[in-house]
Design a protein around this motif. Structure first.
Motif, PDB file in Angstrom:
ATOM      1  N   LEU A 121       3.497  10.124 -23.711  1.00  0.00           N
ATOM      2  CA  LEU A 121       2.889   9.098 -22.873  1.00  0.00           C
ATOM      3  C   LEU A 121       1.800   9.745 -22.036  1.00  0.00           C
ATOM      4  CD1 LEU A 121       6.129   7.304 -21.600  1.00  0.00           C
ATOM      5  CD2 LEU A 121       4.749   6.746 -23.617  1.00  0.00           C
ATOM      6  N   GLY A 122       0.556   9.310 -22.216  1.00  0.00           N
ATOM      7  CA  GLY A 122      -0.551   9.867 -21.463  1.00  0.00           C
ATOM      8  C   GLY A 122      -0.889   8.999 -20.276  1.00  0.00           C
ATOM      9  N   THR A 123      -1.113   9.612 -19.138  1.00  0.00           N
ATOM     10  CA  THR A 123      -1.453   8.843 -17.947  1.00  0.00           C
ATOM     11  C   THR A 123      -2.945   8.577 -17.843  1.00  0.00           C
ATOM     12  OG1 THR A 123      -1.674  10.858 -16.630  1.00  0.00           O
ATOM     13  CG2 THR A 123       0.489   9.792 -16.683  1.00  0.00           C
ATOM     14  N   THR A 124      -3.720   8.993 -18.853  1.00  0.00           N
ATOM     15  CA  THR A 124      -5.171   8.854 -18.769  1.00  0.00           C
ATOM     16  C   THR A 124      -5.678   7.566 -19.374  1.00  0.00           C
ATOM     17  OG1 THR A 124      -5.410  10.070 -20.852  1.00  0.00           O
ATOM     18  CG2 THR A 124      -5.516  11.328 -18.801  1.00  0.00           C
ATOM     19  N   ASN A 125      -4.832   6.861 -20.154  1.00  0.00           N
ATOM     20  CA  ASN A 125      -5.280   5.607 -20.735  1.00  0.00           C
ATOM     21  C   ASN A 125      -4.095   4.717 -21.045  1.00  0.00           C
ATOM     22  OD1 ASN A 125      -4.231   6.306 -23.445  1.00  0.00           O
ATOM     23  ND2 ASN A 125      -5.873   7.823 -23.430  1.00  0.00           N
ATOM     24  N   ALA A 126      -4.362   3.442 -21.259  1.00  0.00           N
ATOM     25  CA  ALA A 126      -3.289   2.461 -21.466  1.00  0.00           C
ATOM     26  C   ALA A 126      -2.570   2.658 -22.774  1.00  0.00           C
ATOM     27  CB  ALA A 126      -3.883   1.043 -21.417  1.00  0.00           C
ATOM     28  N   ALA A 127      -3.244   3.232 -23.744  1.00  0.00           N
ATOM     29  CA  ALA A 127      -2.620   3.410 -25.048  1.00  0.00           C
ATOM     30  C   ALA A 127      -1.622   4.537 -25.062  1.00  0.00           C
ATOM     31  CB  ALA A 127      -3.705   3.667 -26.102  1.00  0.00           C
ATOM     32  N   ILE A 149      12.528   0.931 -17.974  1.00  0.00           N
ATOM     33  CA  ILE A 149      11.230   1.122 -17.343  1.00  0.00           C
ATOM     34  C   ILE A 149      11.147   2.544 -16.783  1.00  0.00           C
ATOM     35  CG2 ILE A 149       9.624   0.343 -15.560  1.00  0.00           C
ATOM     36  CD1 ILE A 149      10.065  -1.738 -17.675  1.00  0.00           C
ATOM     37  N   LEU A 150      10.029   3.209 -17.054  1.00  0.00           N
ATOM     38  CA  LEU A 150       9.773   4.539 -16.496  1.00  0.00           C
ATOM     39  C   LEU A 150       8.631   4.432 -15.495  1.00  0.00           C
ATOM     40  CD1 LEU A 150      10.142   7.702 -16.596  1.00  0.00           C
ATOM     41  CD2 LEU A 150       8.256   7.685 -18.257  1.00  0.00           C
ATOM     42  N   TRP A 161       5.864   2.137 -17.248  1.00  0.00           N
ATOM     43  CA  TRP A 161       5.953   2.156 -18.712  1.00  0.00           C
ATOM     44  C   TRP A 161       7.162   1.374 -19.210  1.00  0.00           C
ATOM     45  CZ3 TRP A 161       2.138   4.522 -21.522  1.00  0.00           C
ATOM     46  CH2 TRP A 161       1.310   5.433 -20.839  1.00  0.00           C
ATOM     47  N   ASP A 162       6.971   0.627 -20.285  1.00  0.00           N
ATOM     48  CA  ASP A 162       8.064   0.009 -21.026  1.00  0.00           C
ATOM     49  C   ASP A 162       8.602   1.064 -21.988  1.00  0.00           C
ATOM     50  OD1 ASP A 162       9.605  -1.293 -23.012  1.00  0.00           O
ATOM     51  OD2 ASP A 162       8.597  -3.184 -22.637  1.00  0.00           O
ATOM     52  N   SER A 168       2.235   0.911 -21.679  1.00  0.00           N
ATOM     53  CA  SER A 168       1.931   0.867 -20.261  1.00  0.00           C
ATOM     54  C   SER A 168       1.943  -0.571 -19.776  1.00  0.00           C
ATOM     55  CB  SER A 168       0.555   1.489 -20.005  1.00  0.00           C
ATOM     56  OG  SER A 168       0.195   1.338 -18.650  1.00  0.00           O
ATOM     57  N   LEU A 169       2.663  -0.814 -18.674  1.00  0.00           N
ATOM     58  CA  LEU A 169       2.759  -2.156 -18.111  1.00  0.00           C
ATOM     59  C   LEU A 169       1.837  -2.350 -16.910  1.00  0.00           C
ATOM     60  CD1 LEU A 169       6.636  -2.617 -18.223  1.00  0.00           C
ATOM     61  CD2 LEU A 169       4.946  -3.535 -19.827  1.00  0.00           C
TER      62      LEU A 169
END
Length: 339
Positions: A121-127, A149-150, A161-162, A168-169
């Protein structure tokens, strides 16, 4: 470069151990005593989490390790991180382990001995594909009660995050400096008129502030705090803990503050609680002349753990746990883990 570091190193190749420790004499408090030492990381341990049967650690040596508490040994070492592993958490309901390094979170499936990384899971983009260190580092993580949920810090924001869909939520915004710590609140203390439909999350940041968010993943992609607890600390907030409607915050200003969440008022401030940053707060069970009781434990960068009465914040004891800074603590089943 992590190409030479495998994602998983099983304990049969190079393993750590949990060794019994002799109780030291001359401590100021005998309410807690060191019983075991966990050895296996080659550099300082920065993060620790626990379940009833296992211990999870993250280190500057770029690995996270899983330890079997009953067997007293390392189970597996999770590698492939580009830098220090600064946060770890475990979802007992799903068998997933989350490790944070720079701006990414790795998700590991450790069920039935699989021990594999299933998602980044990258925090730099929604994907969630970002892998570069952009400066928006993950400093802390926590999971919802059902582990679906994280919540992970991302610089001055928090990403939501879901976990089931790895999507990303949204983001929680409002801090003016990096968020250092997160805490999911029970919400049971709130009057009916204050109770909302969302999940309550407390954040502590280097802007000296504690903020409370009501998170509803079904609403806006970007959500702001419901309120901020005032007055703020004089330096960054490093740790949070909740007990019976009271929120405790530990800071780089060496103090511990106690807040009433229903009234949003500061009830007590222990100035000079430690002689260094208060890095971790949690509840432990200690034994004394009056029998066993629950107390607040605080760990600091001077290596000292102090115990406090939960109701009055009166000192209850202290001991030198480490010769180096305490970076994190965890507790379960009457055991306290310090790193």
């Amino acid at each position: 470069d992590t190409s030479s570091q495998p994602d998983v190193v099983h304990a049969s190749r190079k393993h750590g151990k949990i060794s019994a420790t002799s109780v030291r004499r001359g401590e100021k408090s005998q309410m807690l005593s060191c019983t075991h030492t966990v050895e296996g990381h080659s550099r300082p341990v920065l993060a620790v989490a626990s379940s009833s049967t296992a211990l999870f650690t993250g280190s500057q040596d770029r690995t996270a390790k899983i330890w079997d508490l009953a067997a007293g040994k390392e189970v597996v070492s999770l590698g492939g991180h580009a830098s220090s592993v600064v946060a770890v958490c475990y979802a007992d309901k799903t068998g997933l382990v989350f490790t944070a390094c720079q701006s990414i979170v790795k998700v590991w499936d450790v069920r039935d001995g699989q021990m594999k990384c299933v998602k980044v899971l990258g925090t730099t983009n929604a994907a969630g594909a970002g892998t570069a260190n952009t400066g928006e580092s993950v400093n802390a993580m926590c999971l919802s009660q059902d582990a679906s949920i994280l919540y992970a810090t991302c610089g001055s924001t928090v990403r939501v995050w879901d976990v089931n869909k790895f999507q990303s939520l949204g983001r929680l915004v409002g801090s003016t400096a990096p968020v250092s710590t997160l805490l999911l609140l029970s919400g049971s203390h709130l009057p009916a008129e204050q109770a909302g439909a969302g999940t309550l999350l407390a954040t502590g940041a280097r802007d000296h502030c504690v903020k409370i968010f009501e998170v509803n993943p079904k609403l806006a992609n970007i959500q702001t705090a419901c309120y901020q607890l005032d007055p703020p600390h004089y330096d960054g907030v490093q740790s949070l803990f909740e007990h019976d409607g009271q929120l405790y915050s530990g800071s780089r200003d060496h103090s511990i503050k106690k807040w009433d969440l229903a009234s949003r008022q500061l009830k007590q401030c222990v100035n000079g609680a430690h002689n260094a940053w208060v890095c971790s707060l949690l509840k432990v069970h200690s034994s004394g002349t009056g029998g066993q009781s629950s107390v607040l434990a605080s760990g600091c960068r001077s290596g000292t753990v102090k115990l406090w009465q939960l109701s009055t914040c009166a000192p209850h004891g202290e001991f030198a746990a480490h010769k180096q800074p305490i970076n994190a603590m965890a507790a379960t089943d009457g055991q306290l883990f310090t790193a």
